[in-house]
Design a protein around this motif. Sequence first.
Motif, PDB file in Angstrom:
ATOM      1  N   GLY A 172      24.707  33.587  40.167  1.00 54.88           N
ATOM      2  CA  GLY A 172      24.859  32.966  38.862  1.00 54.88           C
ATOM      3  C   GLY A 172      25.359  33.900  37.780  1.00 54.88           C
ATOM      4  O   GLY A 172      25.047  33.722  36.596  1.00 54.88           O
ATOM      5  N   ILE A 173      26.156  34.907  38.168  1.00 59.47           N
ATOM      6  CA  ILE A 173      26.704  35.858  37.193  1.00 59.47           C
ATOM      7  C   ILE A 173      28.059  35.346  36.722  1.00 59.47           C
ATOM      8  O   ILE A 173      28.945  35.060  37.529  1.00 59.47           O
ATOM      9  CB  ILE A 173      26.838  37.262  37.807  1.00 59.47           C
ATOM     10  N   ASN A 174      28.214  35.245  35.420  1.00 61.42           N
ATOM     11  CA  ASN A 174      29.410  34.654  34.830  1.00 61.42           C
ATOM     12  C   ASN A 174      30.548  35.666  34.739  1.00 61.42           C
ATOM     13  O   ASN A 174      30.446  36.660  34.015  1.00 61.42           O
ATOM     14  CB  ASN A 174      29.071  34.109  33.437  1.00 61.42           C
ATOM     15  N   LEU A 175      31.642  35.400  35.475  1.00 63.52           N
ATOM     16  CA  LEU A 175      32.843  36.222  35.361  1.00 63.52           C
ATOM     17  C   LEU A 175      33.658  35.721  34.170  1.00 63.52           C
ATOM     18  O   LEU A 175      33.957  34.529  34.077  1.00 63.52           O
ATOM     19  CB  LEU A 175      33.690  36.135  36.633  1.00 63.52           C
ATOM     20  N   THR A 176      34.018  36.612  33.255  1.00 68.56           N
ATOM     21  CA  THR A 176      34.756  36.207  32.063  1.00 68.56           C
ATOM     22  C   THR A 176      36.249  36.498  32.166  1.00 68.56           C
ATOM     23  O   THR A 176      37.035  35.926  31.411  1.00 68.56           O
ATOM     24  CB  THR A 176      34.202  36.919  30.811  1.00 68.56           C
ATOM     25  N   ARG A 177      36.638  37.365  33.087  1.00 69.55           N
ATOM     26  CA  ARG A 177      38.066  37.656  33.256  1.00 69.55           C
ATOM     27  C   ARG A 177      38.314  38.322  34.601  1.00 69.55           C
ATOM     28  O   ARG A 177      37.541  39.177  35.045  1.00 69.55           O
ATOM     29  CB  ARG A 177      38.593  38.548  32.141  1.00 69.55           C
ATOM     30  N   ILE A 178      39.411  37.901  35.235  1.00 66.33           N
ATOM     31  CA  ILE A 178      39.872  38.522  36.481  1.00 66.33           C
ATOM     32  C   ILE A 178      41.351  38.853  36.303  1.00 66.33           C
ATOM     33  O   ILE A 178      42.131  38.012  35.844  1.00 66.33           O
ATOM     34  CB  ILE A 178      39.691  37.596  37.694  1.00 66.33           C
ATOM     35  N   GLU A 179      41.722  40.065  36.631  1.00 66.78           N
ATOM     36  CA  GLU A 179      43.107  40.507  36.503  1.00 66.78           C
ATOM     37  C   GLU A 179      43.464  41.326  37.738  1.00 66.78           C
ATOM     38  O   GLU A 179      42.629  42.088  38.243  1.00 66.78           O
ATOM     39  CB  GLU A 179      43.266  41.371  35.247  1.00 66.78           C
ATOM     40  N   SER A 180      44.672  41.156  38.245  1.00 69.21           N
ATOM     41  CA  SER A 180      45.134  41.987  39.354  1.00 69.21           C
ATOM     42  C   SER A 180      46.375  42.761  38.922  1.00 69.21           C
ATOM     43  O   SER A 180      47.201  42.254  38.168  1.00 69.21           O
ATOM     44  CB  SER A 180      45.452  41.141  40.595  1.00 69.21           C
ATOM     45  N   ARG A 181      46.463  44.009  39.409  1.00 72.73           N
ATOM     46  CA  ARG A 181      47.600  44.868  39.105  1.00 72.73           C
ATOM     47  C   ARG A 181      48.073  45.534  40.391  1.00 72.73           C
ATOM     48  O   ARG A 181      47.268  45.822  41.290  1.00 72.73           O
ATOM     49  CB  ARG A 181      47.202  45.947  38.094  1.00 72.73           C
ATOM     50  N   PRO A 182      49.376  45.792  40.510  1.00 77.82           N
ATOM     51  CA  PRO A 182      49.888  46.446  41.717  1.00 77.82           C
ATOM     52  C   PRO A 182      49.223  47.799  41.947  1.00 77.82           C
ATOM     53  O   PRO A 182      49.031  48.574  41.006  1.00 77.82           O
ATOM     54  CB  PRO A 182      51.382  46.604  41.412  1.00 77.82           C
ATOM     55  N   HIS A 183      48.880  48.074  43.194  1.00 79.01           N
ATOM     56  CA  HIS A 183      48.300  49.367  43.554  1.00 79.01           C
ATOM     57  C   HIS A 183      49.369  50.447  43.400  1.00 79.01           C
ATOM     58  O   HIS A 183      50.481  50.307  43.930  1.00 79.01           O
ATOM     59  CB  HIS A 183      47.804  49.323  44.996  1.00 79.01           C
ATOM     60  N   PRO A 184      49.094  51.534  42.683  1.00 77.86           N
ATOM     61  CA  PRO A 184      50.136  52.542  42.443  1.00 77.86           C
ATOM     62  C   PRO A 184      50.584  53.281  43.695  1.00 77.86           C
ATOM     63  O   PRO A 184      51.683  53.852  43.723  1.00 77.86           O
ATOM     64  CB  PRO A 184      49.468  53.507  41.450  1.00 77.86           C
ATOM     65  N   ASP A 185      49.755  53.287  44.761  1.00 80.88           N
ATOM     66  CA  ASP A 185      50.077  54.065  45.964  1.00 80.88           C
ATOM     67  C   ASP A 185      50.193  53.212  47.216  1.00 80.88           C
ATOM     68  O   ASP A 185      50.295  53.758  48.321  1.00 80.88           O
ATOM     69  CB  ASP A 185      48.991  55.129  46.198  1.00 80.88           C
ATOM     70  N   LYS A 186      50.196  51.878  47.063  1.00 76.96           N
ATOM     71  CA  LYS A 186      50.159  51.009  48.241  1.00 76.96           C
ATOM     72  C   LYS A 186      51.033  49.787  47.987  1.00 76.96           C
ATOM     73  O   LYS A 186      50.615  48.865  47.284  1.00 76.96           O
ATOM     74  CB  LYS A 186      48.716  50.593  48.531  1.00 76.96           C
ATOM     75  N   PRO A 187      52.265  49.772  48.539  1.00 82.72           N
ATOM     76  CA  PRO A 187      53.137  48.621  48.332  1.00 82.72           C
ATOM     77  C   PRO A 187      52.459  47.316  48.755  1.00 82.72           C
ATOM     78  O   PRO A 187      51.852  47.234  49.829  1.00 82.72           O
ATOM     79  CB  PRO A 187      54.350  48.931  49.221  1.00 82.72           C
ATOM     80  N   TRP A 188      52.531  46.326  47.903  1.00 84.59           N
ATOM     81  CA  TRP A 188      51.937  44.997  48.101  1.00 84.59           C
ATOM     82  C   TRP A 188      50.412  45.022  48.148  1.00 84.59           C
ATOM     83  O   TRP A 188      49.778  44.058  48.551  1.00 84.59           O
ATOM     84  CB  TRP A 188      52.495  44.315  49.347  1.00 84.59           C
ATOM     85  N   GLY A 189      49.851  46.134  47.718  1.00 87.91           N
ATOM     86  CA  GLY A 189      48.403  46.192  47.543  1.00 87.91           C
ATOM     87  C   GLY A 189      48.067  45.988  46.077  1.00 87.91           C
ATOM     88  O   GLY A 189      48.910  46.200  45.193  1.00 87.91           O
ATOM     89  N   TYR A 190      46.829  45.598  45.814  1.00 88.49           N
ATOM     90  CA  TYR A 190      46.439  45.277  44.436  1.00 88.49           C
ATOM     91  C   TYR A 190      45.074  45.849  44.095  1.00 88.49           C
ATOM     92  O   TYR A 190      44.209  45.991  44.960  1.00 88.49           O
ATOM     93  CB  TYR A 190      46.421  43.751  44.223  1.00 88.49           C
ATOM     94  N   ILE A 191      44.939  46.176  42.828  1.00 87.58           N
ATOM     95  CA  ILE A 191      43.641  46.557  42.277  1.00 87.58           C
ATOM     96  C   ILE A 191      43.190  45.416  41.367  1.00 87.58           C
ATOM     97  O   ILE A 191      43.973  44.912  40.556  1.00 87.58           O
ATOM     98  CB  ILE A 191      43.733  47.873  41.486  1.00 87.58           C
ATOM     99  N   PHE A 192      41.941  45.019  41.544  1.00 88.41           N
ATOM    100  CA  PHE A 192      41.400  43.909  40.770  1.00 88.41           C
ATOM    101  C   PHE A 192      40.466  44.427  39.684  1.00 88.41           C
ATOM    102  O   PHE A 192      39.670  45.340  39.913  1.00 88.41           O
ATOM    103  CB  PHE A 192      40.639  42.948  41.692  1.00 88.41           C
ATOM    104  N   TYR A 193      40.621  43.820  38.513  1.00 87.50           N
ATOM    105  CA  TYR A 193      39.732  44.102  37.387  1.00 87.50           C
ATOM    106  C   TYR A 193      38.891  42.861  37.157  1.00 87.50           C
ATOM    107  O   TYR A 193      39.422  41.745  37.072  1.00 87.50           O
ATOM    108  CB  TYR A 193      40.523  44.395  36.115  1.00 87.50           C
ATOM    109  N   VAL A 194      37.596  43.053  37.031  1.00 93.29           N
ATOM    110  CA  VAL A 194      36.699  41.930  36.783  1.00 93.29           C
ATOM    111  C   VAL A 194      35.769  42.286  35.629  1.00 93.29           C
ATOM    112  O   VAL A 194      35.173  43.368  35.606  1.00 93.29           O
ATOM    113  CB  VAL A 194      35.860  41.593  38.041  1.00 93.29           C
ATOM    114  N   ALA A 195      35.685  41.385  34.669  1.00 93.09           N
ATOM    115  CA  ALA A 195      34.715  41.512  33.580  1.00 93.09           C
ATOM    116  C   ALA A 195      33.667  40.428  33.779  1.00 93.09           C
ATOM    117  O   ALA A 195      34.010  39.271  34.066  1.00 93.09           O
ATOM    118  CB  ALA A 195      35.397  41.359  32.224  1.00 93.09           C
ATOM    119  N   PHE A 196      32.408  40.779  33.646  1.00 89.59           N
ATOM    120  CA  PHE A 196      31.348  39.777  33.811  1.00 89.59           C
ATOM    121  C   PHE A 196      30.218  40.051  32.839  1.00 89.59           C
ATOM    122  O   PHE A 196      30.051  41.175  32.339  1.00 89.59           O
ATOM    123  CB  PHE A 196      30.830  39.748  35.254  1.00 89.59           C
ATOM    124  N   LEU A 197      29.455  39.014  32.559  1.00 90.10           N
ATOM    125  CA  LEU A 197      28.304  39.135  31.682  1.00 90.10           C
ATOM    126  C   LEU A 197      27.109  39.559  32.526  1.00 90.10           C
ATOM    127  O   LEU A 197      26.624  38.794  33.363  1.00 90.10           O
ATOM    128  CB  LEU A 197      28.024  37.803  30.970  1.00 90.10           C
TER     129      LEU A 197
END
Length: 286
Positions: free
Chosen positions: A221-246
């Motif tokens: 029951g933890i509220n996620l307020t934002r999810i963002e993905s960005r390209p991995h700087p060292d891994k083609p077609w890989g991604y780093i995910f950012y999650v903000a939660f309360l």
Amino acid sequence: MKKKIAFQGRRGAYSESAARYLFGEDIDVLPMNTFEEIYQAIETGKADGGAIPIENSTAGSIYENYDLLAKWRHPIVGEVKLQIEHCLCAYPGATLESLKRVMSHPQALAQCSHFFNEFPAIEKVIFFDTAGSAEEVAKRKNLTDGGIASTYAAKLYGLNILRTNLENIKGVNFTRFYAIQKEPKAVSSEDNIKTVILFELANDDKPAALYNALGAFARRGINLTRIESRPHPDKPWGYIFYVAFLGNPKDEKVIEALDELNQFTTFTYRLGSFVCGKTERLKYEA
């Protein structure tokens, strides 16, 4: 000794006001040309902290700062949501009728497009910064150039304000700013805490990999307020995910959720936990 707080832009920028909300009014501000210079200044000790925009309610995410947070890992220690209000400023003596050009940042020009529809003879001129456009108008000392910036910037550079609230839709333009510094800030036991993490999925080619990872929060029951993905700087077609939660990192269910998340990731890093920011209006006068 006053804290030295870095921000991107010229004196009078919206980021300067954000810096004062985030770190207090009794600070020395350090204008920087680029976002990365903020992080470099914090790393070297030239600055004690920085104010960075992370997202705008109409224009979306500022991706460069997501990438720089992952690169430098400076802890996030606070946030503020600042209402953006544009004004039309010009050199004393100028009028709407005398203006031939109005300069500002591309986003500000786009957000004030109705004004240019009303005055089609006025040319839009792209400039690198809203406050910088006010500074440039002050330097030119003519009656034909204007700028779109904050009222604070206009007063700071000795300009007259010809119109306020120039944006197309009033009251919906907000920018979220983060406060960052070299060392993390102790988290209180308050409930009103936001936490920001970044992670890389361990098996991102497997079906439902992200679903399973985020399920660690949903099941508790933890509220996620934002999810963002960005390209991995060292891994083609890989991604780093950012999650903000309360959630407070001291809370047992948050600890459990992060432990479960680790089962689905190659790494998880907590960028910061801080009291949820308030929405503020630009109030600092020159």
